[in-house]
Design an enzyme around this catalytic site. Structure first.
Site, mmCIF file in Angstrom:
data_model
loop_
_atom_site.group_PDB
_atom_site.id
_atom_site.type_symbol
_atom_site.label_atom_id
_atom_site.label_comp_id
_atom_site.label_asym_id
_atom_site.label_seq_id
_atom_site.Cartn_x
_atom_site.Cartn_y
_atom_site.Cartn_z
ATOM 1 N N HIS A 1 -38.255 12.573 15.740
ATOM 2 C CA HIS A 1 -37.901 11.854 14.603
ATOM 3 C C HIS A 1 -39.169 10.985 14.019
ATOM 4 O O HIS A 1 -39.392 10.124 13.293
ATOM 5 C CB HIS A 1 -36.974 10.665 14.667
ATOM 6 C CG HIS A 1 -35.608 11.228 15.086
ATOM 7 N ND1 HIS A 1 -34.484 10.434 15.524
ATOM 8 C CD2 HIS A 1 -35.199 12.575 14.442
ATOM 9 C CE1 HIS A 1 -33.291 11.314 15.406
ATOM 10 N NE2 HIS A 1 -33.647 12.565 14.933
ATOM 11 N N TYR B 1 -40.991 -0.988 8.191
ATOM 12 C CA TYR B 1 -41.638 -0.171 9.254
ATOM 13 C C TYR B 1 -43.042 -1.003 9.918
ATOM 14 O O TYR B 1 -43.452 -1.065 10.865
ATOM 15 C CB TYR B 1 -42.098 1.339 8.990
ATOM 16 C CG TYR B 1 -40.891 2.194 8.870
ATOM 17 C CD1 TYR B 1 -40.222 2.412 7.764
ATOM 18 C CD2 TYR B 1 -40.416 2.709 10.026
ATOM 19 C CE1 TYR B 1 -39.302 3.203 7.667
ATOM 20 C CE2 TYR B 1 -39.424 3.615 10.179
ATOM 21 C CZ TYR B 1 -38.683 3.603 8.939
ATOM 22 O OH TYR B 1 -37.642 4.371 8.895
HETATM 23 C C1 BV8 Z 1 -30.965 16.670 9.371
HETATM 24 C C2 BV8 Z 1 -35.912 7.505 11.563
HETATM 25 C C3 BV8 Z 1 -30.991 18.958 8.652
HETATM 26 C C4 BV8 Z 1 -37.078 6.633 12.034
HETATM 27 C C5 BV8 Z 1 -33.749 8.213 12.185
HETATM 28 C C6 BV8 Z 1 -25.482 13.695 4.914
HETATM 29 C C7 BV8 Z 1 -26.741 14.172 4.371
HETATM 30 C C8 BV8 Z 1 -27.723 14.685 5.071
HETATM 31 C C9 BV8 Z 1 -27.673 14.550 6.321
HETATM 32 C C10 BV8 Z 1 -26.586 14.322 6.939
HETATM 33 C C11 BV8 Z 1 -25.392 13.843 6.403
HETATM 34 N N1 BV8 Z 1 -24.319 13.580 7.171
HETATM 35 C C12 BV8 Z 1 -24.861 13.856 8.273
HETATM 36 C C13 BV8 Z 1 -25.994 14.129 8.362
HETATM 37 C C14 BV8 Z 1 -27.002 14.424 9.435
HETATM 38 C C15 BV8 Z 1 -27.719 13.061 9.531
HETATM 39 C C16 BV8 Z 1 -27.052 12.448 10.613
HETATM 40 O O1 BV8 Z 1 -26.830 12.771 11.786
HETATM 41 N N2 BV8 Z 1 -26.341 11.447 10.190
HETATM 42 C C17 BV8 Z 1 -25.700 10.528 11.080
HETATM 43 C C18 BV8 Z 1 -25.849 9.034 10.548
HETATM 44 C C19 BV8 Z 1 -24.114 11.103 10.781
HETATM 45 N N3 BV8 Z 1 -29.229 13.691 10.261
HETATM 46 C C20 BV8 Z 1 -30.062 13.737 9.592
HETATM 47 O O2 BV8 Z 1 -30.219 13.596 8.397
HETATM 48 C C21 BV8 Z 1 -31.384 14.290 10.386
HETATM 49 N N4 BV8 Z 1 -31.784 15.589 9.736
HETATM 50 O O3 BV8 Z 1 -29.724 16.655 9.487
HETATM 51 O O4 BV8 Z 1 -31.771 17.698 8.681
HETATM 52 C C22 BV8 Z 1 -31.362 19.610 9.688
HETATM 53 C C23 BV8 Z 1 -30.751 19.660 10.926
HETATM 54 C C24 BV8 Z 1 -31.191 20.514 11.875
HETATM 55 C C25 BV8 Z 1 -32.201 21.318 11.521
HETATM 56 C C26 BV8 Z 1 -32.789 21.470 10.506
HETATM 57 C C27 BV8 Z 1 -32.469 20.859 9.276
HETATM 58 C C28 BV8 Z 1 -32.475 13.414 10.475
HETATM 59 C C29 BV8 Z 1 -32.007 12.333 11.592
HETATM 60 C C30 BV8 Z 1 -33.245 11.317 11.650
HETATM 61 C C31 BV8 Z 1 -32.934 10.124 10.886
HETATM 62 N N5 BV8 Z 1 -34.052 9.122 11.181
HETATM 63 N N6 BV8 Z 1 -34.884 7.548 12.425
HETATM 64 C C32 BV8 Z 1 -36.863 5.295 12.492
HETATM 65 O O5 BV8 Z 1 -36.430 4.464 11.578
HETATM 66 O O6 BV8 Z 1 -36.386 5.262 13.803
HETATM 67 S S1 BV8 Z 1 -32.499 8.134 13.101
HETATM 68 C C33 BV8 Z 1 -32.385 6.687 14.156
HETATM 69 O O7 BV8 Z 1 -31.077 7.004 14.895
HETATM 70 C C34 BV8 Z 1 -33.556 6.711 15.094
HETATM 71 O O8 BV8 Z 1 -34.211 7.941 15.187
HETATM 72 C C35 BV8 Z 1 -32.645 6.785 16.562
HETATM 73 O O9 BV8 Z 1 -33.526 7.214 17.474
HETATM 74 C C36 BV8 Z 1 -31.668 7.720 16.240
HETATM 75 C C37 BV8 Z 1 -30.282 7.600 16.959
HETATM 76 O O10 BV8 Z 1 -30.082 6.294 17.364
HETATM 77 P P1 BV8 Z 1 -30.154 6.017 18.735
HETATM 78 O O11 BV8 Z 1 -31.359 6.466 19.317
HETATM 79 O O12 BV8 Z 1 -28.681 6.711 19.604
HETATM 80 O O13 BV8 Z 1 -30.007 4.388 18.955
HETATM 81 P P2 BV8 Z 1 -28.494 3.756 18.865
HETATM 82 O O14 BV8 Z 1 -28.619 2.276 18.290
HETATM 83 O O15 BV8 Z 1 -27.598 4.437 17.623
HETATM 84 O O16 BV8 Z 1 -27.721 3.805 20.151
HETATM 85 C C38 BV8 Z 1 -28.413 3.288 21.141
HETATM 86 C C39 BV8 Z 1 -27.774 3.485 22.450
HETATM 87 O O17 BV8 Z 1 -28.509 2.869 23.799
HETATM 88 C C40 BV8 Z 1 -26.188 2.987 22.667
HETATM 89 O O18 BV8 Z 1 -25.360 4.137 22.919
HETATM 90 C C41 BV8 Z 1 -26.563 1.829 23.516
HETATM 91 O O19 BV8 Z 1 -25.158 1.792 24.286
HETATM 92 C C42 BV8 Z 1 -27.401 2.239 24.568
HETATM 93 N N7 BV8 Z 1 -28.072 1.269 25.085
HETATM 94 C C43 BV8 Z 1 -28.562 -0.288 24.468
HETATM 95 N N8 BV8 Z 1 -29.097 -0.704 25.616
HETATM 96 C C44 BV8 Z 1 -29.248 -0.098 26.508
HETATM 97 C C45 BV8 Z 1 -28.819 1.201 26.190
HETATM 98 N N9 BV8 Z 1 -28.856 2.266 27.279
HETATM 99 C C46 BV8 Z 1 -29.349 1.861 28.381
HETATM 100 N N10 BV8 Z 1 -29.873 0.811 28.811
HETATM 101 C C47 BV8 Z 1 -30.001 -0.197 27.800
HETATM 102 N N11 BV8 Z 1 -30.487 -1.425 28.197
#
Ligand code: BV8
Length: 224
Positions: free
Chosen positions: A104, A52
């Site tokens: 987040h 971080y």
């Molecule tokens: C939760 C931290 C319950 C800070 C982040 C098993 C156990 C526990 C939980 C889970 C589990 N299985 C699934 C889950 C849920 C889990 C989850 O979703 N896992 C995923 C991997 C399957 N979620 C959680 O644990 C969440 N908590 O569920 O608690 C709950 C829920 C609801 C209500 C009450 C309780 C917590 C999730 C938060 C995790 N922390 N970040 C940090 O380090 O940043 S997540 C991390 O991913 C970031 O925050 C990021 O923002 C987020 C999503 O990623 P994206 O922003 O979409 O970025 P990515 O690279 O993926 O995509 C970029 C996109 O941009 C692409 O599509 C690309 O095409 C596009 N792009 C690229 N360049 C451009 C562009 N678009 C336009 N222009 C460009 N130039």
């Protein structure tokens, strides 16, 4: 018109901040389990602080891009805009957006895991740093890790459900509950992304291309 906007790492990509899941993204350089879970932090707090601290330095060296600026301009206009971001960077604020909802958490904020005190993070944090309030060496970045509950969910869900238009910008729609917000939208839905996300079919409309081109062009279509 009430507009709810959800942004992800893609909106900050052209500011030089890495995304997570694109080629060469953060999750290909670091093990998510090691640096973005409470268990990883408990195992090796120094590694997590290094991760971080590096992102905080990148963020401070970066500038908001035309997509961030266009969203700030949109919110200053006649529409009622709620800006929700999955991003922990402060580029929306530095572009002039007010009241950004960081579901987040925020890289520039610190949290005490012992007493829940929050304060502006120093440029670099370390495991032995004492909490300014309770002095416990239990400081961490104020970000939401996997398995932790995202912030402001009630406010977010109310805004998305009550919006005339829900727009997701620059997110792969792989992380929940953020990726599920489109299901709550009662109005029109639009995805603006470099390429169709995992949930593209859940949206009424898609606009493809880099955010610095597509977002200002879309904002221009809303001028009254
Ligand atoms: C939760 C931290 C319950 C800070 C982040 C098993 C156990 C526990 C939980 C889970 C589990 N299985 C699934 C889950 C849920 C889990 C989850 O979703 N896992 C995923 C991997 C399957 N979620 C959680 O644990 C969440 N908590 O569920 O608690 C709950 C829920 C609801 C209500 C009450 C309780 C917590 C999730 C938060 C995790 N922390 N970040 C940090 O380090 O940043 S997540 C991390 O991913 C970031 O925050 C990021 O923002 C987020 C999503 O990623 P994206 O922003 O979409 O970025 P990515 O690279 O993926 O995509 C970029 C996109 O941009 C692409 O599509 C690309 O095409 C596009 N792009 C690229 N360049 C451009 C562009 N678009 C336009 N222009 C460009 N130039």
């Amino acid at each position: 018109m009430k507009i709810a906007i959800l942004t992800g790492a893609g909106i900050s990509a052209e500011s030089g901040l890495g995304t997570f899941r694109d080629k060469g993204g953060l999750w290909s350089q670091y093990d998510l389990e090691e640096v973005a879970t409470p268990e990883g932090f408990a195992r090796n707090p120094a590694l997590v602080h290094d991760f971080y601290n590096a992102r905080r330095a990148n963020c401070m060296a970066a500038s908001p891009n035309d997509a961030h600026l266009a969203l700030a301009e949109l919110a200053a206009g006649p529409h009622e805009v709620t800006l929700i971001t999955q991003n922990v960077d402060d580029l929306h604020e530095r572009a002039g957006s007010q009241d950004v909802i960081h579901m987040h958490g925020a890289l520039m904020r610190a949290l005490c895991a012992s007493c829940d005190h929050r304060w502006d993070a120093p440029a670099a944090m370390a495991p032995a740093d004492p909490c300014p309030a309770c002095t416990a060496p239990a400081t961490r970045p104020d970000v939401v890790w996997f398995g932790e509950v995202p912030y402001h969910m009630d406010r977010i869900m109310t805004a998305v459900a009550g919006a005339d238009l829900f727009v997701a910008i620059g997110t792969s729609a792989e992380v929940y509950p953020a990726a599920g917000l489109v299901e709550l939208a009662m109005g029109e839905t639009l995805e603006i992304n470099l390429e169709p996300s995992m949930r593209a079919r859940a949206f009424d409309r898609q606009i493809g291309g880099p955010a610095t081109e597509t977002v200002p062009a879309w904002v221009n279509t809303l001028r009254i």
